[in-house]
Design a protein around this motif. Sequence first.
Motif, PDB file in Angstrom:
ATOM      1  N   THR A  72       0.901  -1.238   0.114  1.00 12.32           N
ATOM      2  CA  THR A  72       0.084   0.126   0.050  1.00 12.32           C
ATOM      3  C   THR A  72       0.637   1.160   0.007  1.00 12.32           C
ATOM      4  O   THR A  72       1.761   1.204   0.690  1.00 12.32           O
ATOM      5  N   ARG A  74       0.636   5.453   0.537  1.00  7.51           N
ATOM      6  CA  ARG A  74      -0.116   6.539   0.897  1.00  7.51           C
ATOM      7  C   ARG A  74       0.515   7.860   0.452  1.00  7.51           C
ATOM      8  O   ARG A  74       1.809   7.862   0.845  1.00  7.51           O
ATOM      9  N   ASP A  79      -4.880   7.050   0.180  1.00  5.74           N
ATOM     10  CA  ASP A  79      -4.532   5.752  -0.304  1.00  5.74           C
ATOM     11  C   ASP A  79      -4.291   5.919  -1.830  1.00  5.74           C
ATOM     12  O   ASP A  79      -5.290   6.183  -2.686  1.00  5.74           O
ATOM     13  N   THR A  81      -2.343   3.800  -4.044  1.00  3.99           N
ATOM     14  CA  THR A  81      -1.995   2.206  -4.506  1.00  3.99           C
ATOM     15  C   THR A  81      -2.303   2.122  -5.800  1.00  3.99           C
ATOM     16  O   THR A  81      -1.300   1.810  -6.886  1.00  3.99           O
TER      17      THR A  81
END
Length: 211
Positions: A72, A74, A79, A81
């Motif tokens: 992931t 950030r 987020d 991703t």
Amino acid sequence: MRVIAIDGPAGSGKSTVARALAQKLGLDYLDTGAMYRAVTFAALRRGIDPDDGERVARVAEDCELEMTDDGTVRVDGADATIEIRGPEVTRAVSIVAANPGVREQMRRRQRAWAEQRGGGVIEGRDIGTVVFPDAELKVYLDARPEVRAARRSKEVSDLSYETVAADLARRDALDQGRAHDPLREAPDAFVVDTSELGVDEIVERVMERLA
Ligand code: DC
């Protein structure tokens, strides 16, 4: 500090191999390409032109980047991703990665990341040559252009092979031809052509080299 550096062009197998190695060695894994993508995303989101070197370098300095072990990413708390792999970021990332001010900030962040963890398996384009010239092992992965394009086009199923191959060739030329920290093999790198090799075989060869 135990650093394993994995460099090479897109589609050479870096991410898959680096993740597998990290797991085998009990080390953390860092995808530095995702960091350049995250800065590109942050700049685009703030409405900054990727060609505006000074402003983009400031973004690289002050944006909040979080790279978690599950992949992931950030950026400033949100987020990103999925977005960092999208066409908009992919188109602009080579310009951002050619910016020396951005590279300086990424280098600083990558070294701090490794220091906090006592090392890691770190993949990118300049990890063995510039960021960690004293890495315990430097691996340079490569593969024939058509093999790399085929691998990439499997990952991005909504684009044709031709589009992916052309984009890859363009990015290769930019990454290898830029003035600051271009993609190249470190003189003491362990070079592996992965065109005909499976992940397990590549990992095995690297592990043998470490032993
Ligand atoms: O590995 P990737 O395709 O996600 O990398 C995105 C871009 O970032 C790519 O154009 C090369 C650049 N990059 C770099 O210049 N230096 C690194 N250490 C890692 C990536």
